[in-house]
Design a protein around this motif. Structure first.
Motif, short mmCIF file in Angstrom:
data_model
loop_
_atom_site.label_atom_id
_atom_site.label_comp_id
_atom_site.label_asym_id
_atom_site.label_seq_id
_atom_site.Cartn_x
_atom_site.Cartn_y
_atom_site.Cartn_z
N GLY A 230 0.79 -1.23 0.00
CA GLY A 230 0.00 0.00 0.00
C GLY A 230 0.82 1.27 0.00
N VAL A 231 2.11 1.17 -0.29
CA VAL A 231 2.92 2.39 -0.38
C VAL A 231 2.45 3.18 -1.61
CG1 VAL A 231 5.27 3.26 -0.75
CG2 VAL A 231 4.88 1.27 0.72
N SER A 232 2.55 4.50 -1.52
CA SER A 232 2.13 5.33 -2.65
C SER A 232 2.90 4.96 -3.91
CB SER A 232 2.39 6.80 -2.33
OG SER A 232 1.57 7.23 -1.29
N THR A 233 2.32 5.32 -5.05
CA THR A 233 2.86 4.87 -6.33
C THR A 233 4.30 5.33 -6.56
OG1 THR A 233 1.76 6.77 -7.35
CG2 THR A 233 0.64 4.67 -7.48
N TRP A 234 4.67 6.45 -5.96
CA TRP A 234 6.04 6.94 -6.18
C TRP A 234 7.08 6.02 -5.53
CZ3 TRP A 234 8.63 7.66 -1.71
CH2 TRP A 234 7.88 7.97 -0.56
N GLY A 235 6.64 5.24 -4.54
CA GLY A 235 7.56 4.38 -3.81
C GLY A 235 8.25 3.35 -4.70
N SER A 236 7.48 2.84 -5.66
CA SER A 236 8.02 1.85 -6.58
C SER A 236 9.11 2.47 -7.46
CB SER A 236 6.87 1.31 -7.43
OG SER A 236 7.34 0.39 -8.35
N TYR A 237 8.84 3.68 -7.97
CA TYR A 237 9.84 4.37 -8.79
C TYR A 237 11.11 4.64 -7.97
CZ TYR A 237 6.27 5.38 -12.35
OH TYR A 237 5.29 5.29 -13.31
N ALA A 238 10.90 5.12 -6.74
CA ALA A 238 12.04 5.43 -5.89
C ALA A 238 12.87 4.17 -5.64
CB ALA A 238 11.55 6.02 -4.56
N PHE A 239 12.20 3.06 -5.41
CA PHE A 239 12.90 1.80 -5.15
C PHE A 239 13.74 1.40 -6.37
CE2 PHE A 239 13.64 -2.20 -3.10
CZ PHE A 239 13.65 -3.16 -4.09
N GLN A 240 13.15 1.51 -7.56
CA GLN A 240 13.88 1.16 -8.78
C GLN A 240 15.12 2.02 -8.94
OE1 GLN A 240 11.42 1.33 -12.31
NE2 GLN A 240 10.15 -0.38 -11.68
N GLY A 241 14.95 3.32 -8.66
CA GLY A 241 16.09 4.23 -8.80
C GLY A 241 17.19 3.91 -7.82
N ILE A 242 16.78 3.64 -6.57
CA ILE A 242 17.77 3.33 -5.53
C ILE A 242 18.51 2.03 -5.88
CG2 ILE A 242 18.01 2.61 -3.12
CD1 ILE A 242 15.70 4.60 -2.51
N ILE A 243 17.77 1.05 -6.33
CA ILE A 243 18.39 -0.23 -6.70
C ILE A 243 19.40 -0.03 -7.83
CG2 ILE A 243 17.91 -2.40 -7.92
CD1 ILE A 243 17.47 -2.66 -5.00
N LEU A 244 19.05 0.79 -8.80
CA LEU A 244 19.96 1.03 -9.93
C LEU A 244 21.25 1.68 -9.44
CD1 LEU A 244 20.34 0.84 -12.99
CD2 LEU A 244 19.23 3.05 -13.22
N ILE A 245 21.10 2.69 -8.59
CA ILE A 245 22.29 3.37 -8.06
C ILE A 245 23.14 2.39 -7.25
CG2 ILE A 245 23.08 5.13 -6.42
CD1 ILE A 245 20.58 6.76 -7.22
N LEU A 246 22.48 1.67 -6.36
CA LEU A 246 23.22 0.73 -5.49
C LEU A 246 23.91 -0.35 -6.31
CD1 LEU A 246 20.86 0.14 -2.43
CD2 LEU A 246 23.13 1.23 -2.45
N SER A 247 23.22 -0.84 -7.32
CA SER A 247 23.79 -1.94 -8.11
C SER A 247 25.04 -1.48 -8.85
CB SER A 247 22.75 -2.49 -9.09
OG SER A 247 22.38 -1.53 -10.04
N ILE A 248 24.98 -0.27 -9.40
CA ILE A 248 26.15 0.23 -10.13
C ILE A 248 27.29 0.51 -9.16
CG2 ILE A 248 27.01 2.14 -11.54
CD1 ILE A 248 24.25 2.27 -12.83
N TRP A 249 26.98 1.08 -8.01
CA TRP A 249 28.01 1.40 -7.02
C TRP A 249 28.67 0.13 -6.50
CZ3 TRP A 249 27.64 0.85 -1.44
CH2 TRP A 249 28.75 1.37 -0.77
N ILE A 250 27.84 -0.84 -6.10
CA ILE A 250 28.38 -2.09 -5.59
C ILE A 250 29.24 -2.78 -6.66
CG2 ILE A 250 27.73 -4.45 -4.89
CD1 ILE A 250 25.27 -3.21 -3.51
N SER A 251 28.72 -2.75 -7.89
CA SER A 251 29.44 -3.36 -9.01
C SER A 251 30.81 -2.72 -9.17
CB SER A 251 28.60 -3.20 -10.28
OG SER A 251 29.38 -3.43 -11.41
#
Lengths: 322, 368
Positions: A290-311
């Motif tokens: 039930g998180v607001s719709t923006w939460g999904s976008y924010a999650f995708q963005g954070i994952i992308l940043i984290l994945s590139i950084w970790i990589s």
């Protein structure tokens, strides 16, 4: 070197398996926030919906391993879908359609490979150009509309059907993952891919046909885009020039995340599967809680940043350890 | 010394910029016109008469095509308001503008064990797996704003072996198109030449254009050559360039019609920025940005508006009837009100157009 896997033995237990712990935490957290999260139906749906993205990620792995970049993945997927739907509309035999789609995807990959190697154009620019061209072709083929006539029933059943609550497409993805894992770890081609990605110059001096390896990597990428297109056409039941192009970044996120598990610093199939599950479960948990719709976008963005950084961090650490 | 010079330059630059801003006057046509906001004539509620008791405590999943589009989210917000009244658990699963995400959102809604799934502007042809999952789970899945049910032509996807939503609620797009053509005819003060930009792939657009083109033939207006096509992905710079190029090469063009207000807004602003002021841009939807441009007296002159809040209420009404096992109201669109908004009947600033009727009260009377 025959049959030996390339290992990095300097990673800690946490670095190798920490992501499993994160995955478990995510499952526990969202099981607590939503009673519908931890259910057979939900997990079954998640896996089915990730089958397409998983195929794209497998293709993306080949490209990133050889240290190139392919911006046309989503466009190849879209083009193959539109081609398949158009052929279905024209009455082409059902069994031929998926074959043609996969061949078309591979051909697009071949084009990318030739542009990058023979013309010496940066893969970033070359694949973007091919992608835009394919986008135009897709629009022309579809007339801007939706194609949904005579989609083969077999394709639909394969893409949507289940056995033991797990989609046929998911079992198929598992099979593809096993095949790719074997290729990357136990074949000469797999070793050559990593060698070219590590250093083209060194690989050349070692007698590896670098350009051939690169072209095959792009073809493999296109091949998996074609497979993804078959699955997506079966799932959606329709195709248009607007479909599939948004899957590029999520697919690459997952490939980058693979470097954070099992063999830190190295793109690997088990890590890719783990990354895919982490992203999918996280996003699903956010939406279903039930998180607001923006939460999904924010999650995708954070994952992308984290994945590139970790990589980047783990790749550098692995290079220093060698 | 360097720091002093840098600071002095910075101050000079700041002062110059401030001074220029004070000297620049907006052209008259871009200053907010003192347009009259009119209270439209009160109209009678023409929705259903038969009561339909609203269930309490149900789980309602909303799947808008794209939550960032006002045409999708306004009906959803209306449904959330209704849900507060009847203690519904309402959750939105954003379709994010692509069929694969829309499909996945429906499947998430199924996994969430919704009692009903209400989609907004989703094309049933593109989300077959989602609809199948909902059907297999016994969850009704319905639609708003597609233009695929009465008073619009009803789709017969079942005949093609496809799955469809239980019903669709939408305005009479054909009549709306006719109204647009009539407005153009009444407000033409130039060549009367119309160019229609079409975005194929949507039934609502298709039916609107049918009405528009059929009615234009009965008027003194002339259509510029053939329909000009664009895709959703081309909206923005590419479409703007296409339109500017067209009107430049066809200087007699008086009206430019675009099937969505977001496209019309972008084109109107682009035409203003290149100094083309003698073309009238017409859109569909009635969103706030388009109405604001009309208010400012820009190239945007009118929009075919319908009340998206009413759309939400009408969709809920049909949904309640479906859940109760009652016969659905006819027409499915429940006479959703519409009008052509221009400078003579603008709504209050910051608001979208709405008919002058207490339909909310009328609907609650039916449901309580």
């Amino acid at each position: 070197m025959n049959g030996r896997k390339i290992r990095n033995g300097n990673s800690s237990f946490l670095e190798k398996y920490g992501m499993i712990g994160i995955l478990i935490l995510i499952v526990m957290f969202f099981s607590f926030t939503s009673k519908n999260f931890f259910s057979v139906r939900n997990f079954s749906n998640i896996l089915i919906s990730q089958a397409v993205m998983g195929c794209l990620a497998l293709g993306g792995m080949f490209i990133l391993i050889v240290n190139e970049f392919d911006l046309s993945l989503g466009y190849i997927l879209c083009f193959s879908m539109v081609l398949g739907a158009l052929l279905a509309e024209k009455g082409v035999p059902s069994l031929l359609i998926p074959v043609i789609m996969v061949v078309a995807g591979s051909a697009c990959g071949l084009l990318n490979g030739l542009i990058t190697t023979r013309l010496g154009i940066s893969s970033f620019i070359g694949t973007l150009s091919v992608g835009l061209m394919l986008s135009g072709i897709s629009q022309a083929l579809s007339g801007g509309g939706i194609l949904n006539t005579n989609i083969p029933a077999g394709m639909i059943t394969f893409a949507r059907g289940k056995i033991f609550q797990v989609g046929y497409c998911v079992w198929f993805l598992v099979l593809l993952c096993v095949i790719v894992w074997y290729i990357l770890n136990f074949t000469r081609f797999g070793r050559h891919l990593y060698a070219v990605g590590s250093s083209k110059r060194t690989a050349l001096f070692a007698g590896i046909k670098v350009q051939k390896v690169q072209i095959l990597a792009f073809m493999a990428s296109g091949f998996f885009c074609g497979i993804a297109a078959v699955l997506l056409l079966g799932q959606l039941g329709a195709a248009s020039s607007a479909y599939g192009t948004s899957l590029l970044l999520p697919a690459y996120s997952v490939v980058f995340l693979s470097k954070a598990a099992f063999i830190p610093g190295k793109i690997n199939v088990p890590g890719m599967i783990l990354g895919m599950l982490l992203c999918a479960l996280g996003e699903n948990g956010i939406e279903i809680s039930g998180v607001s719709t923006w939460g999904s976008y924010a999650f995708q963005g954070i994952i992308l940043i984290l994945s590139i950084w970790i990589s980047a961090v783990l790749t550098e650490r692995a290079a220093r350890a060698r | 010394m360097k720091r002093v010079v840098s600071l002095a330059l910075l101050l000079l630059l700041t002062g110059t910029t401030a001074g220029c801003s004070a000297l620049i006057e907006l052209p008259d046509e871009l200053e907010e016109n003192d347009q009259t906001t009119t209270v439209s004539e009160e109209v009678t509620f023409e929705g259903p008469a038969e009561k339909a008791k609203a269930p309490r405590g149900i789980k309602v999943a909303l799947v808008p095509a794209q939550a960032s589009l006002s045409g999708c989210i306004v009906p959803c917000e209306a449904i959330e308001e209704i849900g507060d009244r009847y203690e519904w658990d309402v959750q939105t699963f954003d379709g994010k503008g692509t069929p694969d995400e829309q499909n996945r959102s429906i499947m998430n809604a199924v996994a969430w064990e919704a009692d009903v799934i209400i989609t907004v502007s989703l094309d049933a042809r593109s989300v077959q797996q989602g609809i199948q999952a909902a059907n297999d789970a016994g969850i009704p899945i319905v639609s708003g704003s597609n233009g695929t049910d009465d008073p619009n032509p009803q789709l017969n996807l079942e005949e093609e072996g496809l799955l469809d939503f239980a019903f669709d609620v939408g305005p009479d797009y054909h009549a709306l198109g006719e109204a647009m053509a009539e407005w153009m005819d009444e407000n033409s003060d130039g060549s009367g030449e119309v160019v229609v930009y079409s975005c194929p792939g949507s039934y609502s657009v298709e039916y609107f254009e049918e009405g528009l083109l059929e009615k234009i033939e009965d008027t003194g207006l002339t259509l510029d050559e053939e329909l000009q096509y664009f895709t959703f992905e081309q909206m923005g710079d590419e479409l703007n360039r296409m339109v500017i190029g067209y009107v430049t090469s066809h200087p007699d063009t008086e009206f430019v019609f675009l099937p969505f207000d977001p496209a019309a807004v972008s084109v109107a602003e682009a035409l203003e920025s290149v100094g083309i002021h003698d073309v009238k841009v017409c859109g569909v939807l009635g969103n706030e940005e388009m109405i604001s441009l009309i208010r400012q007296g820009t190239a945007a002159v009118c929009t075919a508006a319908y009340d998206n809040v009413y759309l939400g209420y009408a969709t809920v009404d049909q949904t309640i009837r479906l859940l109760n096992g009652q016969e659905l109201a006819s027409p499915r669109g429940e006479n959703l009100p519409y009008t052509i908004v221009d400078s003579s009947n603008l709504p209050e600033e910051g608001e979208a157009w709405a008919p002058n009727m207490d339909y909310i009260g009328a609907y609650y009377e039916l449901w309580d």
